[in-house]
Design a protein around this motif. Structure first.
Motif, short mmCIF file in Angstrom:
data_model
loop_
_atom_site.label_atom_id
_atom_site.label_comp_id
_atom_site.label_asym_id
_atom_site.label_seq_id
_atom_site.Cartn_x
_atom_site.Cartn_y
_atom_site.Cartn_z
N ALA A 1 111.87 30.02 15.98
CA ALA A 1 112.25 29.28 17.19
C ALA A 1 111.65 29.88 18.46
CB ALA A 1 113.77 29.22 17.32
N GLU A 2 111.54 31.22 18.53
CA GLU A 2 111.00 31.86 19.73
C GLU A 2 109.52 31.52 19.90
OE1 GLU A 2 112.15 33.71 22.37
OE2 GLU A 2 114.04 32.87 21.64
N TYR A 3 108.78 31.51 18.80
CA TYR A 3 107.36 31.14 18.86
C TYR A 3 107.20 29.68 19.26
CZ TYR A 3 105.48 35.53 17.02
OH TYR A 3 105.10 36.85 16.86
N LYS B 1 105.57 25.81 23.54
CA LYS B 1 105.90 24.69 24.43
C LYS B 1 105.66 25.08 25.89
CE LYS B 1 109.29 22.35 21.49
NZ LYS B 1 110.71 21.96 21.31
N LYS B 2 106.00 26.31 26.25
CA LYS B 2 105.78 26.78 27.63
C LYS B 2 104.29 26.80 27.96
CE LYS B 2 107.86 30.56 28.80
NZ LYS B 2 108.45 31.93 28.66
N ILE B 3 103.49 27.29 27.02
CA ILE B 3 102.04 27.35 27.24
C ILE B 3 101.47 25.94 27.35
CG2 ILE B 3 99.85 28.00 26.17
CD1 ILE B 3 101.48 30.36 24.86
N ASN B 4 101.91 25.04 26.47
CA ASN B 4 101.40 23.67 26.47
C ASN B 4 101.77 22.94 27.77
OD1 ASN B 4 100.43 24.16 23.92
ND2 ASN B 4 102.02 23.00 22.87
N ALA B 5 102.91 23.31 28.36
CA ALA B 5 103.32 22.67 29.61
C ALA B 5 102.38 23.05 30.75
CB ALA B 5 104.75 23.07 29.96
#
Length: 602
Positions: free
Chosen positions: A281-283, A288-292
């Protein structure tokens, strides 16, 4: 990135004399230094990885002579981060005197365990005690000394360790019986057990991928509903559990481990947008943060520090040449490091569209289509089949395609039958089909392009490398009225010769199944023997030091074309290999490709 996250090491190619540098960036000190270099003629860098904070291990491919044979071999070098101490082989001279025969193994760079909790050692496998089967050694990266961990047994050609760094699994081949075997060591009694024994090239194939943190859990891929899927096997109960299956594509990739917990956190799957599927889940959250932030590219995590705070991301898209970024998890910082093609402008790239068409016998073929911007009428087209043939094209950024489209051509890259990733039946369709159904799939792509009013039927050329080069030449043989010209880089031209070149290898039976055993039929599907039927101009390019497809294949073809008084150009690339590792050769191939197409297709 180094274990601490404070240093980065990378390989940089330059146009000047084709030199490649190993460059180290000290992020904290704000310094950059060169740790090693090569001219890419006698030696080529293959990969780099930090053994510890001070030593980088690197694989180097070298040219050697054994008797009358000129070979490509690998060596394991070490490079010091301070740049003050001299780089060189990581092994001491005593290593190769372990065996009474005292030979130097051809391949010396096979690290099977990096021992992250022991920064002075790694585990390597090398053929020292026996010439055909490897032993496992604990290598001291500081003084080059080794200690034997496991000697050859059961004709195992590759060993695998668990996450407790014990040798637990071995892969073996029985050439005569055409069988693959998987041996497993029981942790309780240390006995080795034959767990899988299957016929090569069948749907019963099993591919061990690695152990979980629990040494009783083994991850593996095998066929599920006709496609490769990821499973776990509990070694105490022998029960298997499906982890992930894709309804359309094979799951072919290896496992992703956390450098902190050393457990499995995901696996590679090229059919997914990020090429990775995270179980942790952490990965997932971090991705998702990077993709945003990088929302116009596909973003791949390529390296991460031991504390998981510092990482390197590779970001690209079909219209965006790849860029490397340095990220910081705690501060959410993301900064660009460097681009793979810094002089290419994103706004000029066209990318690729996934399309599909139906072959003449009803098989659906996926392909990637690229068209010049703003052009709606039928245009000159290059059909560009991939190499392998057990490989496939994706919709990633492709510099070859962008080069061709920049010259005004539409480009079609078909994943003809025999391509990997589409399930067992599709991949196995290459058996005995070289020059036949596989070739028809490529030709049928031209018909589809014409029917879609994308392609001018009078202006089509076929170009490819390796198997793609073979397909280009067979296109000129089988369908000479379909193409205006054919271009082959490092193409196979004689099926009997390429089959026989694998005679002394462990995959000979597999190659024989692919290419056939009827030499009359094989010659019929070999461009070398049908040069007289070719009506169109041919461009042949080949590296003179190619060990995958020997340069003789293009030389034979050139000789036959000359004897048949056909129009052809043959260019031999000095010291060139199968992968265009020398920058000057790469530049030459691009220039010749552009000039040849301009002459015969414009």
């Amino acid at each position: 990135i180094s274990p601490s996250g404070n240093k980065i090491v990378y390989i940089r190619n330059t146009a000047e004399k084709g030199i490649s540098f190993i460059v180290m960036i000290d992020i904290k000190a704000g310094e950059k230094r060169v740790l090693g270099l090569t001219d890419n003629h006698g030696e080529h860098f293959r990969w780099l990885k930090w053994a510890n904070e001070d030593i980088v291990l690197g694989s180097v491919r070298v040219q050697t002579n054994r008797g009358t044979h000129r070979l490509h071999e690998t060596r394991l070098y070490k490079f010091y981060a301070d740049g003050k101490r001299k780089s060189g082989s990581v092994y001491s001279n005593r290593v190769f005197k372990i065996s009474r025969r005292k030979w130097n193994p051809k391949y010396q760079d096979k690290i099977i365990d990096w021992l992250p909790e022991d920064l002075d050692h790694v585990l390597v496998e090398m053929n020292i005690h026996e010439s055909r089967y490897p032993s496992v050694f604990r290598l001291n990266v500081n003084d080059g000394a080794v200690r034997t961990i496991k000697k050859p047994a059961h004709k195992i050609y590759h060993w695998m360790t668990d996450q407790q760094h014990e040798v637990r699994l071995g892969l073996a081949t029985d050439k005569k019986a055409k069988r693959k075997k998987v041996w497993l060591r029981n942790k309780d009694d240390n006995d080795w057990e034959l767990v899988w024994n299957y016929l090569q090239g069948t749907i019963d194939a099993v591919y061990p991928r690695g152990f979980g943190l629990d040494g009783n859990i083994l991850y593996l891929t095998k066929y599920h509903e006709g496609r490769l899927a990821l499973f776990t096997r509990d070694l105490t109960t022998n029960k298997e559990m499906l982890v992930y299956a894709d309804p359309v594509y094979d799951v072919e990739g290896g496992l992703i481990y956390s450098p902190k917990t050393h457990d499995v956190v995901g696996f590679y799957h090229n059919a997914l947008p990020s090429g990775r599927y995270y179980l942790d889940a952490e990965y997932q959250k971090e991705q998702k943060k990077i993709n945003a932030v990088l929302n116009k590219t596909t973003n791949y995590l390529v390296s991460i520090s031991e504390d998981l705070d510092s990482y390197i991301i590779y970001a690209d898209a079909d219209t965006v040449p790849g860029t490397y970024y340095l990220g910081k998890k705690k501060t959410n910082a993301l900064s660009a490091l460097f681009s793979t093609f810094p002089n290419l402008k994103t706004e000029q790239m066209v990318g690729a569209e996934l399309v599909s068409y139906t072959s003449r016998d009803g098989v659906e073929i996926e392909a990637y289509l690229s068209r010049p911007k703003g052009v709606t009428e039928p245009v000159a087209t290059v059909i560009y089949p991939h190499g392998g043939p057990g490989a496939r094209d994706y919709g990633y950024f492709d510099e070859w395609t962008e080069f061709l489209v920049s010259r005004g051509y539409a480009v079609l890259r078909p994943n003809f039958r025999g391509s990997s990733g589409y399930g067992f039946k599709f991949a196995e369709a290459q058996k005995g089909a070289w020059g036949m159904a596989m070739q028809d799939d490529v030709s049928d792509g031209v018909k589809w392009m014409v029917d879609q009013k994308i392609t001018d039927p009078d202006k089509v050329c076929i170009f490819g490398a390796s198997y793609g080069g073979y397909a280009a030449l067979m296109g000129a043989v089988k369908t000479p009225d379909l193409f205006r010209c054919a271009i082959s880089f490092a193409g196979v031209t004689d099926l009997v010769a390429i089959r026989n070149s694998y005679r002394r290898t462990s995959i000979y039976n597999r190659v024989k199944e692919q290419l056939g055993d009827d030499e009359t039929k094989m010659e019929l599907n070999s461009p070398r023997y049908r040069a007289a039927e070719i009506k169109i101009p041919v461009l042949l390019m080949h590296g003179e030091d190619d060990k995958t497809v020997e340069v003789e294949h293009s030389q034979w073809m050139a000789d036959e074309l000359k004897s048949a008084k056909k129009k052809y150009t043959y260019i031999k690339l000095p010291d060139g290999d199968h992968h265009l590792s020398i920058q000057s050769n790469r530049t030459k191939v691009f220039k010749q490709l552009g000039m040849f197409l301009s002459e015969y297709l414009d």
